[in-house]
Design a protein around this motif. Sequence first.
Motif, PDB file in Angstrom:
ATOM      1  N   TRP A  87     -37.944  14.999  53.868  1.00  0.00           N
ATOM      2  CA  TRP A  87     -38.263  13.702  54.447  1.00  0.00           C
ATOM      3  C   TRP A  87     -37.063  12.772  54.347  1.00  0.00           C
ATOM      4  N   HIS A  88     -36.719  12.139  55.467  1.00  0.00           N
ATOM      5  CA  HIS A  88     -35.660  11.138  55.514  1.00  0.00           C
ATOM      6  C   HIS A  88     -35.983  10.197  56.661  1.00  0.00           C
ATOM      7  N   VAL A 111     -27.679  18.985  57.062  1.00  0.00           N
ATOM      8  CA  VAL A 111     -27.787  17.567  57.425  1.00  0.00           C
ATOM      9  C   VAL A 111     -27.300  17.394  58.861  1.00  0.00           C
ATOM     10  N   GLY A 112     -28.150  16.782  59.690  1.00  0.00           N
ATOM     11  CA  GLY A 112     -27.815  16.562  61.080  1.00  0.00           C
ATOM     12  C   GLY A 112     -27.400  15.130  61.358  1.00  0.00           C
ATOM     13  N   PRO A 113     -27.079  14.813  62.616  1.00  0.00           N
ATOM     14  CA  PRO A 113     -26.625  13.474  62.971  1.00  0.00           C
ATOM     15  C   PRO A 113     -27.795  12.506  63.128  1.00  0.00           C
ATOM     16  N   LEU A 120     -44.383  18.646  56.262  1.00  0.00           N
ATOM     17  CA  LEU A 120     -43.194  18.681  57.109  1.00  0.00           C
ATOM     18  C   LEU A 120     -42.915  20.107  57.570  1.00  0.00           C
ATOM     19  N   GLN A 121     -41.940  20.232  58.441  1.00  0.00           N
ATOM     20  CA  GLN A 121     -41.653  21.511  59.084  1.00  0.00           C
ATOM     21  C   GLN A 121     -41.132  22.545  58.081  1.00  0.00           C
ATOM     22  N   CYS A 168     -41.642  11.653  61.217  1.00  0.00           N
ATOM     23  CA  CYS A 168     -40.938  11.309  59.988  1.00  0.00           C
ATOM     24  C   CYS A 168     -41.677  10.213  59.216  1.00  0.00           C
ATOM     25  N   CYS A 169     -42.714   9.621  59.836  1.00  0.00           N
ATOM     26  CA  CYS A 169     -43.472   8.573  59.148  1.00  0.00           C
ATOM     27  C   CYS A 169     -44.398   9.145  58.087  1.00  0.00           C
TER      28      CYS A 169
END
Length: 251
Positions: free
Chosen positions: A145-146, A166-168, A125-126, A119-120
Amino acid sequence: MATHTDQPQKSPGAVLPDHVRSDPPGAAGRPPGLEPLTQIDRLLVQQRVELAEVVLDWESNNKYKVKNSTGQQVFFVSEETDFCSRQLCGPRRSFVLHVLDNTGEEVMRLTRPLRCGSCCFPCCLQELEVQCPPGSPIGYVLQNWHPFLPEFTVQNERREAVLKIVGPLCSCSCCTDVNFDVLSMDGSAKVGRISKQWSGLLREAFTDADHFEISFPVDLDVKIKAALFGACFLIDFMFFEQNFLDVLLSG
């Protein structure tokens, strides 16, 4: 004991936008092979336990059974990757997943290229592409990206954003399910969920064979249902491909 939550409902007053609503039955343009998705509101994805992984700790090609809410098998999913990729790249590996119907015919193909796993770095991204029939893209799942949360955008075949996932904050949990909410693009309506179900201490500790439930509105466009189906496997590889014991030892 696992905690299984109820089927998510559309928010009160929420109406699915026209571009994600299903076409009338028999409508032209619906890809062949997606008939099992037309009149359902959930899928159950069950990964097979591979003996080589348990005994030798060698990562093997993943295999999954996919059932509807009545327990009928509707698809079988088989991973195609080479031995070196599985052992060296682990859960970050590229893959091709072949989705077969009950006659053994390939009706869908899910492809994931080799991309960045950190995530850096907000580039590369995937991403996952859903093809139906194989070779014809009908949807995409892109990681956003988050810095803290797992977020994804679901796109249709024209690369238009239609839903987000959106996941946890923490995807590692004990004795409970891990839920990834499917939301409208503005976040105002919850339209579904991808839930990684707790499958018992022994299975979680010594295998990476996971169980998922995917829920969505019955009247969601069948191609978007297929894209959410594909998102389940991307989430599995990104967050749950290691067993619970390996996560504890590596942490």
